[in-house]
Design an enzyme around this catalytic site. Structure first.
Site, mmCIF file in Angstrom:
data_model
loop_
_atom_site.group_PDB
_atom_site.id
_atom_site.type_symbol
_atom_site.label_atom_id
_atom_site.label_comp_id
_atom_site.label_asym_id
_atom_site.label_seq_id
_atom_site.Cartn_x
_atom_site.Cartn_y
_atom_site.Cartn_z
ATOM 1 C CG ASN A 6 -1.546 1.367 1.477
ATOM 2 O OD1 ASN A 6 -2.486 1.720 0.778
ATOM 3 N ND2 ASN A 6 -1.045 2.153 2.432
ATOM 4 C CD GLU A 7 -1.114 6.113 0.608
ATOM 5 O OE1 GLU A 7 -0.416 6.614 1.499
ATOM 6 O OE2 GLU A 7 -2.221 6.579 0.277
ATOM 7 C CD GLU A 48 -5.851 4.433 1.354
ATOM 8 O OE1 GLU A 48 -5.623 5.592 1.746
ATOM 9 O OE2 GLU A 48 -5.138 3.460 1.646
ATOM 10 C CD GLN A 59 -9.618 4.154 6.955
ATOM 11 O OE1 GLN A 59 -9.882 3.413 7.887
ATOM 12 N NE2 GLN A 59 -8.352 4.501 6.653
HETATM 13 O O1 AHR Z 1 -6.886 6.472 4.929
HETATM 14 C C1 AHR Z 1 -5.879 6.989 5.732
HETATM 15 C C2 AHR Z 1 -4.488 6.784 5.161
HETATM 16 O O2 AHR Z 1 -4.354 7.541 3.999
HETATM 17 C C3 AHR Z 1 -4.129 5.390 4.722
HETATM 18 O O3 AHR Z 1 -3.691 4.602 5.760
HETATM 19 C C4 AHR Z 1 -3.027 5.628 3.742
HETATM 20 O O4 AHR Z 1 -2.927 4.612 2.784
HETATM 21 C C5 AHR Z 1 -3.355 6.986 3.150
HETATM 22 O O5 AHR Z 1 -2.274 7.823 3.128
#
Ligand code: AHR
Length: 529
Positions: free
Chosen positions: A193-194, A327, A376
């Site tokens: 992730n990222e 996201e 989220q």
């Molecule tokens: O959604 C909050 C954060 O935002 C996540 O953990 C990350 O992937 C993004 O930078």
């Protein structure tokens, strides 16, 4: 002086004037081809703040009503929403999550410090079984984010085996020992992730090799095929997309893109009210100018999609590889008095119109965009649901964004209906304009679902809709999400300030056109035959 200049530069102005039916929309249902995947309506659940603990999970021994440890009211609200897919365990948390800490008897699971999110001590009581069983009970597909940043290839390989193997291998037997006989057959699997940021601060030139290595050992078991998702670009970083597509397109099914509607106002006080805004501004207290700034930022997602599509088309003209917006959403300062690392924010009609217009954009590009997961699901960023930190037994609250997702459900798996919209634009600053209306339509079983949002914070707009081939529009249902004040929101003690209501302000004319009058900052969904 600086403040004066700021207010002059950022004054909101209408680009042209308004007349009776100031917006025209023509829809072409006969040209509808691409099906809107239900996964566009995906959710994201991270071990962050009170998303999992206190949001989804309270544990079986809690005195808060629960179903097998899942908060009952939250569970029921999610069930009613018909969530198609949920991503877990992060986010940044995914790259420091070691899945073996989250299996076996809950009381014996190791504790860790959640270094990304407020230094909270994580007791791992919500792990693989708790998440995958939740998805099963909700009837949604799980989407697992694997740990590339701090985990090993072996660890990731064994996780996939634990979840998906039906053999008598040690991992499959361990799963059985922990109470689950049959594999879950997880389909969606993210490799990191990222990776450009919290997931390891890598360059794409390095990540592509890691992707191939980790991905090689994440095996398919039985007839289940993993849908393999590479860690993708930060917003409009097309270099990341270019190298990822060039090097890995044959090894992946999707690549993520993350985009947040966030404005960085520095530490400046608000130029109009003088209120200190903090860096990202307040979710609840904003001026009209700040409303437009964030709405305008959220609409940038369309340009980002177009740019990434152009890069992907170069390598993959048949559009086999999908963009997964895993996201997205609004991001403001946390609510005063809450833990800054927990990202708890409120949700107003501004968030509702942003949710609606973002979904409208995703609908347009579903030949390439196959999934989106709003950030989220509970208590974090642009949530669907809020639970009370101080009085956890209070019933949960559904946000305006929840209501939009529910109102848009009818678009799931409908065919996207192309159309042309003509409307005025509001000038936000010297570079940006916001169209007063956003729309999208889909058709399923001969019924057209049309969503219209009035993004104008102050004025009503009337849309004249003509639908090819329709002699007289027969309205089957019509709902509106609105509030007098754009700042309206739902909270504990006033949970129903923003509620969908029946909508009647439309006229079906004999010539087949339909006029719809939409109050300022409102969202409407109509079903037409
Ligand atoms: O959604 C909050 C954060 O935002 C996540 O953990 C990350 O992937 C993004 O930078």
């Amino acid at each position: 002086m600086k403040k004066l200049l700021l207010s002059a530069a950022f004054s909101v102005a209408a680009v042209c004037s308004i007349n009776a039916q100031d917006v025209q929309l023509t829809l072409h249902p006969n040209q509808a081809e691409t099906v809107i995947p239900k996964e566009i309506y995906g959710q994201f659940a991270e071990h962050l703040g009170r998303c999992i603990y206190g949001g989804i999970w309270v544990g079986k021994d809690s005195n808060i009503p629960n179903v097998e440890g899942y908060r009952k009211d939250v569970f029921e609200a999610l069930k009613a929403l018909e969530v198609p897919v949920m991503r877990w365990p992060g986010g940044c948390f995914a790259d420091e999550y070691h899945w073996m800490d989250g299996i076996g008897p809950q009381s014996q699971r190791p504790r860790m410090v959640n270094t990304n999110w407020g230094g909270t001590v994580e007791d791992n009581s919500f792990g693989t079984h708790e998440f995958l069983n939740l998805c099963e009970m909700l009837g949604c597909e799980p989407y697992i984010s694997g740990n590339v940043g701090s985990g090993t290839v072996e660890e990731m390989a064994k996780w996939v085996e634990y979840m998906n193997s039906d053999t008598n291998s040690t991992m499959a037997e361990l799963r059985r020992k922990n109470g689950r006989e049959k594999p879950w057959n997880v389909k969606y699997f993210g490799v990191g992730n990222e990776s450009w940021g919290c997931g390891g601060n890598m360059k794409i030139e390095y990540y592509v090799n890691l992707y191939k290595r980790y991905n090689t050992y994440a095996r398919n078991y039985g007839s289940n095929r993993l849908f393999r998702i590479a860690s993708g670009a930060n917003a409009g970083d097309t270099h990341w997309m270019d190298v990822a597509m060039r090097e890995c397109r044959n090894n992946m099914d999707g690549i993520s893109v993350h985009f947040y509607a966030v404005r960085d106002w520095g530490t400046e006080d608000d130029p109009v009210t003088g209120i200190p805004m903090g860096k990202k501004g307040s979710a609840l207290n904003y001026t009209d100018q700040q409303y437009y700034e964030v709405v305008s930022k959220s609409l940038e997602i369309e340009d980002i999609i177009r740019k990434h599509c152009a890069v992907m088309d170069k390598y993959d003209p048949k559009k086999r590889v999908a963009i997964m917006f895993d996201e997205w959403g609004t991001w403001y300062n946390v609510e005063p008095g809450t833990n800054p690392g927990w990202l708890y924010q409120q949700n107003t009609m501004r968030d509702a119109v942003i949710a609606a217009s973002s979904l409208d954009i995703f609908h347009k590009y579903t030949d390439r965009v196959k999934m989106a997961n709003i950030a989220q699901v509970v208590n974090v960023l642009q949530s669907m649901i809020l639970t009370n930190e101080k009085n956890p037994s209070d019933p949960c609250v559904l946000t305006p964004t929840y209501h939009i997702f529910r109102m848009y459900n009818a678009h799931k798996e409908g065919k996207f209906v192309p159309g042309e919209l003509t409307c005025e634009k509001i000038r936000v600053n010297d570079r940006e304009q916001v169209p007063v209306v956003s729309q999208s339509a889909s058709v399923k079983d001969g019924v057209i679902t049309l969503s219209l949002s009035n993004l104008d914070v102050a004025k009503t707009h009337t849309v004249a809709v003509s639908i090819d081939g329709l002699k007289k529009a027969n309205i089957l249902s019509a709902e509106i999400l609105t509030a007098k004040d754009v700042h309206a929101y739902n909270d504990f003690g006033h949970a129903n300030d923003v509620q969908p209501q029946a909508f009647k302000d439309y006229k079906a004319k004999k010539d087949g056109t339909l006029t719809v009058t939409i109050p300022a900052h409102s969202v409407i969904t109509l079903q037409v035959k």
